[in-house]
Scaffold this motif. Structure first.
Motif, PDB file in Angstrom:
ATOM      1  N   THR A  74       0.818  -1.212   0.000  1.00  0.00           N
ATOM      2  CA  THR A  74       0.000   0.000   0.000  1.00  0.00           C
ATOM      3  C   THR A  74       0.853   1.264   0.000  1.00  0.00           C
ATOM      4  OG1 THR A  74      -1.785  -1.134   1.180  1.00  0.00           O
ATOM      5  CG2 THR A  74      -1.760   1.270   1.286  1.00  0.00           C
ATOM      6  N   GLN A  77       2.705   1.681  -3.269  1.00  0.00           N
ATOM      7  CA  GLN A  77       1.855   2.213  -4.337  1.00  0.00           C
ATOM      8  C   GLN A  77       1.635   3.708  -4.163  1.00  0.00           C
ATOM      9  OE1 GLN A  77      -1.673  -0.229  -4.270  1.00  0.00           O
ATOM     10  NE2 GLN A  77      -0.719  -1.874  -5.432  1.00  0.00           N
ATOM     11  N   TYR A  82       0.183   5.928  -7.240  1.00  0.00           N
ATOM     12  CA  TYR A  82      -1.132   5.322  -7.493  1.00  0.00           C
ATOM     13  C   TYR A  82      -2.221   6.207  -6.888  1.00  0.00           C
ATOM     14  CZ  TYR A  82       0.730   0.747  -8.993  1.00  0.00           C
ATOM     15  OH  TYR A  82       1.357  -0.273  -9.665  1.00  0.00           O
ATOM     16  N   VAL A  85      -5.624   2.043  -3.836  1.00  0.00           N
ATOM     17  CA  VAL A  85      -4.950   0.807  -3.459  1.00  0.00           C
ATOM     18  C   VAL A  85      -5.357  -0.304  -4.428  1.00  0.00           C
ATOM     19  CG1 VAL A  85      -4.669  -0.928  -1.657  1.00  0.00           C
ATOM     20  CG2 VAL A  85      -4.954   1.483  -1.037  1.00  0.00           C
ATOM     21  N   SER A  86      -4.374  -1.069  -4.869  1.00  0.00           N
ATOM     22  CA  SER A  86      -4.633  -2.210  -5.747  1.00  0.00           C
ATOM     23  C   SER A  86      -3.884  -3.411  -5.187  1.00  0.00           C
ATOM     24  CB  SER A  86      -4.168  -1.900  -7.176  1.00  0.00           C
ATOM     25  OG  SER A  86      -4.379  -3.002  -8.020  1.00  0.00           O
TER      26      SER A  86
END
Length: 206
Positions: A74, A77, A82, A85-86
């Protein structure tokens, strides 16, 4: 939300997590990814709150090598820019123990209640998009300090990340900065402990 006396009453930060844990446990679908989705967010704030709780579960020593991974992903990213979150598939499908998660949330109630009393949107410039990467870097370092299984230091960076996450969720820059200060202290503590262990090992060898 207001009480009858007209004083504003802030909803508990714990309630959304406890309700989501209960509802997903009843359907048999309680995983790391479903918990985050059940909260209605893929934001970094809720992710950091939930994943820091995961590291505070009553687990055997050295478990942070596993439980800190979602935080490393997290914050990494966030550091890379980002927007949301992915979680990788294996982490998203990680099944959770509802009773242990609930116990951890309730155990933190004394902390969350104190934070709730002071939470208010302020110093929101800290959360401007241009600061995402620097914040992500700082948080990644704190998460890495948590990842390293150093005796007596694991809970400290976890609490720091939890406090920052709450500040991010509620857009309270002062609370978020408190989390960063606690995190910096936890990183320093980890460095001191590692240095002491290395010095002790070197003394034994020589």
């Amino acid at each position: 939300m207001r009480r009858k006396d007209g004083i504003r009453h802030r909803p508990s930060l714990s309630l959304p997590i406890l309700r989501t844990l209960r509802s997903q446990h009843q359907t048999g679908a309680l995983t790391l990814g479903s918990l985050l989705s059940g909260l209605g967010e893929r934001s970094f704030g809720w992710a950091i709150v939930v994943f820091s709780l995961l590291t505070l579960l009553p687990l055997p020593p050295g478990s942070t090598l596993i439980t800190a991974l979602p935080l490393l992903v997290t914050t990494g990213q966030m550091m890379l820019g980002y927007r949301y979150v992915s979680l990788p598939g294996p982490l998203a499908r990680l099944r959770l123990d509802q009773s242990k998660m609930r116990h951890t949330v309730l155990r933190l109630r004394p902390i969350t209640r104190r934070i709730e009393r002071i939470l208010t949107p302020r110093v929101t410039m800290l959360f401007a998009r241009r600061y995402d990467r620097p914040l992500g870097l700082l948080l990644f370092l704190i998460a890495f300090a948590l990842f390293i299984p150093v005796p007596l230091s694991g809970w400290f960076p976890a609490i720091a990340l939890f406090v920052f996450g709450v500040g991010l969720v509620e857009r309270d820059g002062l609370v978020a900065m408190l989390g960063l200060l606690l995190g910096a202290a936890s990183v320093l503590l980890t460095v001191v402990i590692l240095t002491s262990l290395a010095a002790g090992a070197d003394a034994l060898i020589h």
